[in-house]
Design an enzyme around this catalytic site. Structure first.
Site, PDB file in Angstrom:
ATOM      1  N   GLU A 106       0.833  -1.192   0.000  1.00  0.00           N
ATOM      2  CA  GLU A 106       0.000   0.000   0.000  1.00  0.00           C
ATOM      3  C   GLU A 106       0.874   1.251   0.000  1.00  0.00           C
ATOM      4  OE1 GLU A 106      -2.407   3.223   1.048  1.00  0.00           O
ATOM      5  OE2 GLU A 106      -1.174   2.393   2.656  1.00  0.00           O
TER       6      GLU A 106
ATOM      7  N   ASP B 212       0.923  -0.726   6.625  1.00  0.00           N
ATOM      8  CA  ASP B 212       1.408  -0.189   7.889  1.00  0.00           C
ATOM      9  C   ASP B 212       0.687  -0.800   9.078  1.00  0.00           C
ATOM     10  OD1 ASP B 212       3.389   1.428   6.988  1.00  0.00           O
ATOM     11  OD2 ASP B 212       2.036   3.108   6.584  1.00  0.00           O
TER      12      ASP B 212
ATOM     13  N   ASP C 234      -0.796   0.596  11.350  1.00  0.00           N
ATOM     14  CA  ASP C 234      -1.723   1.554  11.969  1.00  0.00           C
ATOM     15  C   ASP C 234      -3.147   1.273  11.481  1.00  0.00           C
ATOM     16  OD1 ASP C 234      -1.723   2.341   9.390  1.00  0.00           O
ATOM     17  OD2 ASP C 234      -0.755   4.283   9.729  1.00  0.00           O
TER      18      ASP C 234
ATOM     19  N   ASP D 183      -5.031   2.847   9.278  1.00  0.00           N
ATOM     20  CA  ASP D 183      -5.189   2.854   7.826  1.00  0.00           C
ATOM     21  C   ASP D 183      -4.706   1.554   7.209  1.00  0.00           C
ATOM     22  OD1 ASP D 183      -6.357   5.265   7.685  1.00  0.00           O
ATOM     23  OD2 ASP D 183      -4.558   6.381   7.080  1.00  0.00           O
TER      24      ASP D 183
END
Ligand code: TTJ
Length: 647
Positions: free
Chosen positions: A434, A507, A509, A511
């Site tokens: 991503e 990631d 996180d 997102d």
């Protein structure tokens, strides 16, 4: 004592000696090859121990004598299972001269001999019994409440440490088993409440009226739940659909028996497109299907076609396919039979052919009756199958368009793909990455001999709400489909898959978790065999970077951070270790990304499993579905697990 009895006695004793040796060999075999008995020594095997013990109590419930089972995770990750059944027999067995209780825990496969009319199982890992759990436990204690007395016995790694003895009086009856899984045997000793909870809920659904409680006593505010479903698998189907829009309020329930075999089905359509078929034989999940599923599918297709043709909903010689009939269907099939035969690679497929006939008969007669008696529901179901039929046609045309286009334009692989040189899929890896900068680092850092990179960016199509024809034309997903090369949906052909490791790299996180979930939703809905065959992974990027002067290392968890920091410090308590948190993949340079996340020698990959398709579907539905409130709750509850979103 006459001579005969004397003889008998001696021979019993000799036999006992011989048996004891055999017993020890048996349990040593379990400790030598634990995987043969419980599948693995990872978390899954650890949890399997609990299921093995609970299965005994469920057998007692099936026999009609047990109404409540309590599972407790104690501090220190020991497990206690309590039931209110008759209690394991404690009398001396004539064959062995030993208390039955002892035999249950020390003789391999002994469990079945005591079944009070339960349904036996053969051919699988199932029901291998209490002795296996005992062999793999550092210690195990059993207390049997029976006929006014409490009988107690203790073991360590399968060996008796306390012979059976009466330790008190009681007015109750039942069995209590507590065990500590052996640290020498298992990679992890940490029980996961949710994993056990899901399994216990499933067992409660499958045994209508049986109450199963679970409590996590490891912390003062630990979770607990008590589950009892009078409606059995009807409630199971409704529960799976609980965040979806059902087409009819009550699940349709069909059941019947022939000789000693019993079959029941609960089915409920929703307005979505996904098929959820969950089948069981003797309460054992059969994800590979088998005769009960085959019987259900063929009968369902035949009944719906017959009804549709009879009432002019299906015209002339037209037909709806089996898949058309199952679009948006959630169905539970549960059969109980003596001597269930489990087949297939993982022994998760039911092989007894007569069950197909039984299920077919039950569905043919009772579903046909149901449709006649409920014409408005019948109409909705048939309309839905017809819609599915037309959509499938549209999808086929879209697919052929793509194929024609790619042949004409000679464009077989997507432009966003940086492919690898190796052609053998067993050796190649596709990283789906991503974000532009992360994809850039990945391209720079990879080993292009066998690692391919596909960049993805922007918000993806929400596949929960889309049909197959849209998926093929979607500009985010089409490159994934083309890169993988094996097609999707009912056309998926694993032999054409171009990479046997598909690694989602996003990631750590929220997102990143969103992207990962969207990607998994897509795989779950349209390329499920990739997950089932273990081809899908999540990359595990490091969380921390620790620096001491010129030396730097990374850590993938809080524990590892503390450990690495201690190692770097060595005997030098005052030295300064700088600890920083990795913000994202994008901030790593190509070399760093290779070193920490992509180098097969050093990285760790988390395999995405599908051992609980129900839980996965639930997560996706909640995350992607129309209902905002459960989605919000789910994300809040799981935000801290963003990295560990395991299915
Ligand atoms: C079998 O038939 C005779 C009467 O007792 C039946 C029996 O063994 N019941 C039984 C076994 N209830 N519960 C168990 C049991 C429970 C646990 C937690 C663990 C084990 C190994 C057995």
């Amino acid at each position: 004592m006459n001579e005969n009895e004397e003889l008998l006695n001696t021979s019993v004793n000799e036999e006992y000696g011989a048996e004891q040796i055999q017993v020890l060999e048996g349990l040593e075999a379990v400790r030598k090859r634990p995987g043969m008995y419980i599948g693995s020594t990872s978390a899954s095997g650890l949890h399997h121990l609990v299921y093995e013990i609970v299965d005994n109590s469920i057998d007692e419930a099936l026999a009609g004598y047990c109404h409540h089972i309590q599972v407790t995770i104690n501090p220190g990750n020991t497990i206690t299972v309590t039931d209110d059944g008759r209690g394991i027999p404690v009398d001396i067995q004539p064959q062995t001269g030993r208390p039955a209780l002892e035999v249950v825990f020390t003789v391999l496969h002994a469990g079945g001999k005591f079944g009070g009319g339960g349904y036996k199982v053969s051919g699988g890992l199932h029901g291998v019994g209490a002795s296996v759990v005992n062999a793999l436990s550092e210690w195990l204690e059993v207390n049997v409440h029976k006929e006014g007395k409490i009988y107690q016995m203790k073991f360590s790694r399968g060996h008796i440490t306390q012979e059976m003895q009466v330790v008190g009086t009681t007015e109750k009856s039942g069995t209590v088993v507590t065990f500590q899984p052996d640290p020498e045997m298992f990679d992890t000793l940490e029980y996961d409440y949710d994993t056990l909870h899901t399994r216990m809920r499933e067992q409660a659904f499958l045994n209508a009226g049986l109450k199963i409680s679970i409590a996590d006593k490891r912390t003062e505010d630990g979770k607990s739940d008590s589950m009892c479903y009078e409606g059995g698998i009807r409630e199971f189907a409704a529960w799976i659909n609980r965040h979806k829009n059902a087409l009819h309020e009550e699940p349709i329930y069909l059941s019947g028996r022939k000789d000693d075999a019993f079959a029941e089905i609960a089915m409920q359509y929703n307005d979505g497109y996904n098929e959820i078929l969950v089948s069981f034989a003797n309460d054992i999940h059969t994800p590979e299907g088998g005769m009960h599923e085959t019987g259900f599918k063929t009968a369902l297709t035949r009944v719906l076609n017959a009804y549709g043709t009879k009432y002019g909903i299906i015209k002339g010689d037209d037909k709806v396919s089996g898949e058309d009939c199952r679009e948006g269907l959630t169905a539970i099939i549960s059969v109980k039979l003596p001597e269930a035969q489990f087949e297939g690679q993982t022994k998760q497929k039911l092989g007894n052919a007569y069950i197909r006939t039984l299920v077919d008969n039950v569905v043919s007669t009772q579903l046909a009756d149901f449709l006649e008696e409920n014409p408005s529901i019948a109409r909705e179901i048939l309309d839905k199958a017809m819609m599915a039929n037309r959509a499938r046609e549209a999808a086929r045309r879209a697919r052929e368009n793509i194929r024609r286009k790619s042949v004409l334009e000679g464009e077989r692989l997507p432009g966003k793909l940086a492919d690898c040189n190796e052609r053998d899929p067993a050796l190649t890896e596709l990283y789906i990455v991503e974000g532009d900068s992360a994809a850039g680092s990945a391209k720079g850092g990879r080993d292009s001999r066998f690692q391919a990179i596909l960049a993805m960016w922007g918000k993806m199509l929400n596949v929960e709400k889309a049909r197959a024809d849209k998926i093929y034309n979607n500009d985010k997903l089409a490159p994934v489909i083309q890169a993988l090369g094996c097609g999707i949906g009912d056309e998926l052909d694993l032999s054409r898959l171009r990479y046997h490791k598909i690694v989602i790299m996003a990631d750590a996180d929220v997102d990143g978790s969103h992207i990962r979930t969207l990607m998994l939703t897509f795989f779950f809905r349209y390329m499920r065999p990739l997950i089932e065959n273990g081809y899908v992974y999540a990359a595990v990027p490091p969380l921390y970077k620790l620096t001491r002067g010129k030396q730097s290392r990374v850590a993938y968890s809080d524990e590892e951070r503390d450990q690495v920091s201690a190692e770097m410090r060595g005997d030098n308590p005052n030295v300064k270790i700088d600890i920083s948190r990795f913000k994202g993949l994008g901030e790593m340079d190509p070399h760093e990304l290779w070193e920490t996340t992509m180098d097969p020698e050093k990285r760790s990959l988390r395999r995405i499993t599908l051992n609980d398709a129900i839980a996965a579907d639930q997560t996706f539905t909640v995350l992607m579905g129309e209902e905002v409130e459960p989605r919000k709750q789910f994300i809040e509850a799981n935000a801290k697990y963003a990295v560990n979103l395991d299915f």
